[in-house]
Design a protein around this motif. Structure first.
Motif, PDB file in Angstrom:
ATOM      1  N   TYR A 153       0.830  -1.211   0.000  1.00 41.22           N
ATOM      2  CA  TYR A 153       0.000   0.000   0.000  1.00 41.22           C
ATOM      3  C   TYR A 153       0.862   1.257   0.000  1.00 41.22           C
ATOM      4  CZ  TYR A 153      -3.727   3.243   1.319  1.00 41.22           C
ATOM      5  OH  TYR A 153      -4.616   4.267   1.340  1.00 41.22           O
ATOM      6  N   THR A 154       1.913   1.226   0.803  1.00 45.68           N
ATOM      7  CA  THR A 154       2.745   2.427   0.929  1.00 45.68           C
ATOM      8  C   THR A 154       3.843   2.496  -0.122  1.00 45.68           C
ATOM      9  OG1 THR A 154       4.272   1.310   2.439  1.00 45.68           O
ATOM     10  CG2 THR A 154       2.409   2.490   3.438  1.00 45.68           C
ATOM     11  N   GLY A 155       4.168   1.367  -0.705  1.00 44.13           N
ATOM     12  CA  GLY A 155       5.307   1.331  -1.614  1.00 44.13           C
ATOM     13  C   GLY A 155       6.628   1.544  -0.886  1.00 44.13           C
ATOM     14  N   LYS A 156       6.599   1.399   0.426  1.00 42.98           N
ATOM     15  CA  LYS A 156       7.822   1.572   1.215  1.00 42.98           C
ATOM     16  C   LYS A 156       8.222   0.248   1.878  1.00 42.98           C
ATOM     17  CE  LYS A 156       6.098   5.326   3.358  1.00 42.98           C
ATOM     18  NZ  LYS A 156       6.189   6.506   4.257  1.00 42.98           N
ATOM     19  N   ARG A 157       9.403   0.257   2.490  1.00 38.84           N
ATOM     20  CA  ARG A 157       9.957  -1.033   2.902  1.00 38.84           C
ATOM     21  C   ARG A 157      10.078  -1.275   4.408  1.00 38.84           C
ATOM     22  NH1 ARG A 157      15.296  -0.626  -0.797  1.00 38.84           N
ATOM     23  NH2 ARG A 157      15.203   1.394   0.265  1.00 38.84           N
ATOM     24  N   MET A 158      10.351  -0.206   5.185  1.00 32.44           N
ATOM     25  CA  MET A 158      10.701  -0.413   6.592  1.00 32.44           C
ATOM     26  C   MET A 158       9.492  -0.831   7.437  1.00 32.44           C
ATOM     27  SD  MET A 158      14.007   0.288   6.926  1.00 32.44           S
ATOM     28  CE  MET A 158      13.882  -0.018   8.665  1.00 32.44           C
ATOM     29  N   VAL A 159       9.742  -1.804   8.286  1.00 31.66           N
ATOM     30  CA  VAL A 159       8.745  -2.231   9.262  1.00 31.66           C
ATOM     31  C   VAL A 159       9.313  -1.925  10.647  1.00 31.66           C
ATOM     32  CG1 VAL A 159       7.608  -4.248  10.290  1.00 31.66           C
ATOM     33  CG2 VAL A 159       7.824  -4.059   7.805  1.00 31.66           C
ATOM     34  N   ALA A 160       8.564  -1.159  11.439  1.00 35.79           N
ATOM     35  CA  ALA A 160       9.004  -0.911  12.814  1.00 35.79           C
ATOM     36  C   ALA A 160       8.192  -1.787  13.745  1.00 35.79           C
ATOM     37  CB  ALA A 160       8.821   0.563  13.164  1.00 35.79           C
ATOM     38  N   LYS A 161       8.870  -2.590  14.530  1.00 31.82           N
ATOM     39  CA  LYS A 161       8.196  -3.417  15.534  1.00 31.82           C
ATOM     40  C   LYS A 161       8.763  -3.074  16.911  1.00 31.82           C
ATOM     41  CE  LYS A 161       9.141  -7.838  16.168  1.00 31.82           C
ATOM     42  NZ  LYS A 161       9.885  -7.868  17.459  1.00 31.82           N
ATOM     43  N   LEU A 194      15.723  -9.407   6.909  1.00 32.72           N
ATOM     44  CA  LEU A 194      15.296  -8.528   7.996  1.00 32.72           C
ATOM     45  C   LEU A 194      15.991  -7.178   7.938  1.00 32.72           C
ATOM     46  CD1 LEU A 194      15.066 -11.251  10.737  1.00 32.72           C
ATOM     47  CD2 LEU A 194      13.170  -9.959   9.786  1.00 32.72           C
ATOM     48  N   ARG A 195      16.561  -6.875   6.782  1.00 32.05           N
ATOM     49  CA  ARG A 195      17.286  -5.611   6.635  1.00 32.05           C
ATOM     50  C   ARG A 195      16.358  -4.421   6.845  1.00 32.05           C
ATOM     51  NH1 ARG A 195      21.121  -5.478   1.672  1.00 32.05           N
ATOM     52  NH2 ARG A 195      22.277  -6.778   3.134  1.00 32.05           N
ATOM     53  N   TYR A 196      15.095  -4.597   6.559  1.00 32.71           N
ATOM     54  CA  TYR A 196      14.165  -3.467   6.621  1.00 32.71           C
ATOM     55  C   TYR A 196      13.219  -3.563   7.819  1.00 32.71           C
ATOM     56  CZ  TYR A 196      16.158  -2.461   2.125  1.00 32.71           C
ATOM     57  OH  TYR A 196      17.052  -2.181   1.131  1.00 32.71           O
ATOM     58  N   VAL A 197      13.730  -4.155   8.882  1.00 37.88           N
ATOM     59  CA  VAL A 197      12.946  -4.193  10.130  1.00 37.88           C
ATOM     60  C   VAL A 197      13.754  -3.477  11.214  1.00 37.88           C
ATOM     61  CG1 VAL A 197      11.799  -5.671  11.831  1.00 37.88           C
ATOM     62  CG2 VAL A 197      11.970  -6.419   9.446  1.00 37.88           C
ATOM     63  N   LEU A 212      12.133   6.077  14.703  1.00 40.50           N
ATOM     64  CA  LEU A 212      11.183   6.214  13.588  1.00 40.50           C
ATOM     65  C   LEU A 212      11.546   7.384  12.685  1.00 40.50           C
ATOM     66  CD1 LEU A 212       7.849   5.500  15.510  1.00 40.50           C
ATOM     67  CD2 LEU A 212       8.852   4.080  13.690  1.00 40.50           C
ATOM     68  N   ASP A 213      11.964   8.473  13.297  1.00 43.44           N
ATOM     69  CA  ASP A 213      12.360   9.635  12.494  1.00 43.44           C
ATOM     70  C   ASP A 213      13.491   9.285  11.531  1.00 43.44           C
ATOM     71  OD1 ASP A 213      10.485  11.462  13.314  1.00 43.44           O
ATOM     72  OD2 ASP A 213      11.715  12.297  14.942  1.00 43.44           O
ATOM     73  N   GLY A 214      14.349   8.408  12.006  1.00 41.07           N
ATOM     74  CA  GLY A 214      15.493   8.018  11.171  1.00 41.07           C
ATOM     75  C   GLY A 214      15.110   7.211   9.942  1.00 41.07           C
ATOM     76  N   VAL A 215      13.922   6.625   9.937  1.00 42.42           N
ATOM     77  CA  VAL A 215      13.536   5.760   8.810  1.00 42.42           C
ATOM     78  C   VAL A 215      12.243   6.236   8.139  1.00 42.42           C
ATOM     79  CG1 VAL A 215      14.643   3.728   9.815  1.00 42.42           C
ATOM     80  CG2 VAL A 215      12.228   4.163  10.312  1.00 42.42           C
ATOM     81  N   LYS A 216      11.741   7.383   8.526  1.00 41.52           N
ATOM     82  CA  LYS A 216      10.356   7.702   8.159  1.00 41.52           C
ATOM     83  C   LYS A 216      10.091   7.804   6.657  1.00 41.52           C
ATOM     84  CE  LYS A 216      10.113  12.759   8.791  1.00 41.52           C
ATOM     85  NZ  LYS A 216      11.493  13.145   9.150  1.00 41.52           N
ATOM     86  N   ASP A 217      11.114   8.154   5.890  1.00 42.56           N
ATOM     87  CA  ASP A 217      10.878   8.265   4.448  1.00 42.56           C
ATOM     88  C   ASP A 217      10.610   6.911   3.798  1.00 42.56           C
ATOM     89  OD1 ASP A 217      11.196  10.948   4.686  1.00 42.56           O
ATOM     90  OD2 ASP A 217      13.313  10.932   4.099  1.00 42.56           O
ATOM     91  N   ASP A 218      11.117   5.861   4.430  1.00 43.39           N
ATOM     92  CA  ASP A 218      10.920   4.521   3.867  1.00 43.39           C
ATOM     93  C   ASP A 218      10.057   3.660   4.789  1.00 43.39           C
ATOM     94  OD1 ASP A 218      11.225   2.597   1.912  1.00 43.39           O
ATOM     95  OD2 ASP A 218      13.127   1.840   2.696  1.00 43.39           O
ATOM     96  N   LEU A 219       9.313   4.308   5.682  1.00 43.19           N
ATOM     97  CA  LEU A 219       8.548   3.545   6.682  1.00 43.19           C
ATOM     98  C   LEU A 219       7.215   3.039   6.113  1.00 43.19           C
ATOM     99  CD1 LEU A 219       8.545   2.603   9.679  1.00 43.19           C
ATOM    100  CD2 LEU A 219       7.259   4.688  10.212  1.00 43.19           C
TER     101      LEU A 219
END
Lengths: 461, 461
Positions: A153-161, A194-197, A212-219
């Protein structure tokens, strides 16, 4: 076993541990024999790692109401409740009746059916953020699909858990589950997978937002359990969840609530209702299947409808299950029976909450009277007693849990099982069902008091 | 719908398609209504993408023996058989009896139990390469764990799978499933997650070995279905499987056989017995759960025991499930009931094989008499009729399937459903159960003959 405790207070501890183990072994002879055999054919002797505990888990023979019975004839008051799947106790009449009726009508159709549609409608009614949903067969599948949908949906990669967050055994989220969180969760999972977690410290707004701020463009998404389950039964602070939800909105990422444990457990409308949250996607399981296998991914129509394959070419769709057993009439009917019962008896939740408060307060009180510093965390019918280390005053995250005395916690649960026929999976949270009553809670608190007497001198270390 | 057929032979085809659809719609009015509703709450209106077909799937009401009944009162002879999970038909007495007994004794213990141990022992006895095993709840979980174990055991990364090979919805193996195989399987799956997966052309030794040679230093495993299932019901050539097994041995990689469809379906001892293979790991599901959710990863002790977590630090173990519902007494007991029945009645397989041969030969004969070029592939009780394109003589791989006339295949299956009350999931293989008999096969062949008459002039394109 219980080596750390032994090392510190060797003789007394060793005597105590030996007494508990000896008593357990004396009443579980057949289990010991079976477990020896099981270990030669099933790694760890059981199919779920957390089911193993020292010296060996008992073998269940049957379960009914609040009791689980082992092969040696012991009856335990069960607070494990099938991984907390059972809010009406084991084999409640509403489930048994429907299973007996349905068993003869087909266990798997492999096609759509009215039962599934009814359950979907009921869930949408109870949890309006479930504009659409897909049935799967396990929670692990549901969270995996949620992540896939979010990335699509977002076209982005990072997953924050969350550090300590548990979303099942799927490769996608096998990251920062166990302490130390920065180390990989074992072999066989590739770094690339898991590179994008990234992992966030639970209940720490500042720490989490800064990551989160550090990854927000790809979140792509933030996925969080409203009550940190396997990692310590810790409710999220309301402000913390709002901060995560807000951050997700601002960075055009999805906010995913994993309600596999909390859905229909904390309220009929989920933790999302209690916390007034508006998740984009959320997952259900456990109680939703009435004690039979289920996982459900739910969410807003715009997102969920990406999974509609009709008229789409391969590249344009998001390919999620289902799976062979999705929508199977047994799981669906058992889930419907339980949810119908809960909806017709909404007082259940306030009653469970009272029992939960009683048990948390009661255990903390008797422990503290013996000078054992504990903190029982939880919410509603979920609870877990942590043994505090020096200088630790509260338990608010999986990091706090990691510096608590986990061996003492395991010993406490094992003592309940061995000496008092009360079953918690050692170090895991307990769940109260409608089959438990104040007398059970009293018995649990009394047993805790006696164990407090046993361990008081060990805890002062 | 069926656009391609329409474009070519517009008028006649259109009339025929309309006739089939009109007849289906006239007898499935309630399903049509329910499906419209379901589509607004479940993406594609169903939880498994392949369950959708045009104009809409019927809604199952119940199933018994060889029949599945819809909400409009139609009774279909079912060859879909719950994703081929049911070898004794729907709700066989042995399963119903055990479910009725067990329902009251607990649906989920959340701990080890004797039923699970018994099933593990029975599987080891029937399939000696299962020196150890772990129960999961779906096939998708089982194959994911197999890959994780292989990477852990070998310390290598590459996974070689088959073009068209289907191992469930797990991210790890969502690669080269659908034609065109080099394109990604939809959105939301990261390139990085599948960087170490390569696809091999089925039954093409030279093509496969040349790809394998290119990755052999980093090859963790080769995973293959002995009969390519979802991608066309195509048995592997014996030499092909040997070549893969041999290559795995030579490159210190693991040879993994995905027997989720074939295990207990082609023989009591799996396809591995029929082909005399020695897989390092293999997966089971479907029949093994007796029609209830199950997935099992099995294999050699050296490999499987990596999943034993006892005494291991986080970094040293391989973290696989289980999962909440693993070892649940309902799935396990249903599986045991079916396998016990199969073991006591070994003649079942030869009888199913006779029926399978009858149906493959019968359909091909009547189609060919009408000048319709088809090839029914399969083995034992599994079969699928492919409509050959010009110049194609045989169907040996998913690439061959892709150039067959899949729209005609779908139309054929839809015609069976609409006009003759015979249910195949359009374009998917059929499975014969012990409830089917020669008369059913005769009926299916007769119906195929009449459809051949309808479509003969369309096929000559």
């Amino acid at each position: 076993m219980y080596q750390h405790i032994r090392d510190v207070q060797e003789q007394q501890a060793s005597r105590l541990v030996s007494r508990y183990i000896k008593h357990y072994e004396s009443k579980t002879k057949r289990s010991k024999q079976l477990f020896g055999h099981a270990s030669s054919i099933i790694p760890s002797g059981t199919s779920h790692n957390i089911r193993y505990f020292e010296p060996y888990p008992f073998f269940a023979r049957m379960a009914s109401g609040k009791y689980i019975y082992d092969v040696d004839g012991n009856a335990y008051t069960d607070y494990w409740m099938g991984h907390w799947s059972l809010i009406l106790g084991h084999s409640p009449k509403v489930v048994v009746d429907v299973l007996r009726d349905r068993a003869v009508e087909g266990t798997i159709f492999g096609t759509v059916n009215e039962h599934a549609l009814r359950l979907a409608e009921l869930i949408r009614k109870l949890m309006p953020r479930a504009e659409m949903l897909r049935f799967a067969s396990t929670g692990s599948e549901a969270t995996m699909y949620a992540v896939r949908l979010a990335r699509a949906y977002t076209g982005k990669r990072m997953v924050a858990k969350i550090e300590g967050g548990w979303h099942g055994f799927n490769t996608d989220l096998m990251h920062s589950v166990n302490y130390p969180f920065h180390e990989p969760e074992g072999k066989g999972i590739l770094e690339e997978e898991l590179r994008y977690v990234v992992a966030l410290p639970f209940n720490d707004i500042h720490g989490s937002i800064s990551i989160l701020d550090g990854v927000k463009d790809d979140l792509a998404c933030i996925i969080v359990e409203p009550l940190l389950g396997g990692a310590g039964c810790i409710p999220a602070d309301r402000d913390y969840l709002y901060a995560l939800q807000e951050h997700a909105r601002k960075s055009s990422a999805l906010f995913i609530l994993d309600e596999i444990v909390t859905g229909f457990r904390l309220s009929l409308h989920g933790a999302q209702h209690i916390y007034s949250l508006e998740p984009d996607l959320f997952t259900l399981g456990k109680i939703a299947g009435g004690g039979l296998p289920i996982g459900i991914v739910c969410g807003l129509k715009d997102i969920m409808s990406l999974a509609d394959v009709r008229g789409k070419s391969k590249g344009d769709r998001v390919s999620i299950g289902g799976g062979t057993y999705s929508e199977n009439p047994l799981s669906i009917s058992a889930g419907l029976a339980v949810l119908d019962h809960l909806a017709r008896n909404p007082y259940i939740y306030s009653r469970l909450e009272v029992l939960g408060d009683e048990v948390r307060r009661g255990i903390d009180k008797v422990m503290s009277e013996h000078g054992v510093r504990v903190k029982s965390t939880g919410m509603g019918s979920l609870f877990l007693t942590h043994f505090l280390s020096d200088g630790v005053e509260d338990v608010k995250s999986a990091r706090d849990v990691a510096i608590c005395n986990i061996e003492m916690q395991r010993l406490y649960h094992f003592a309940l099982l061995s000496m008092y026929d009360i079953f918690f999976l050692p170090s895991k949270l307990g769940a109260i069902s409608t089959e438990h009553d104040s007398i059970d809670i009293r018995r649990l608190v009394d047993a805790s008091e006696r164990i407090a007497g046993d361990i008081a001198y060990l805890n002062v270390i």
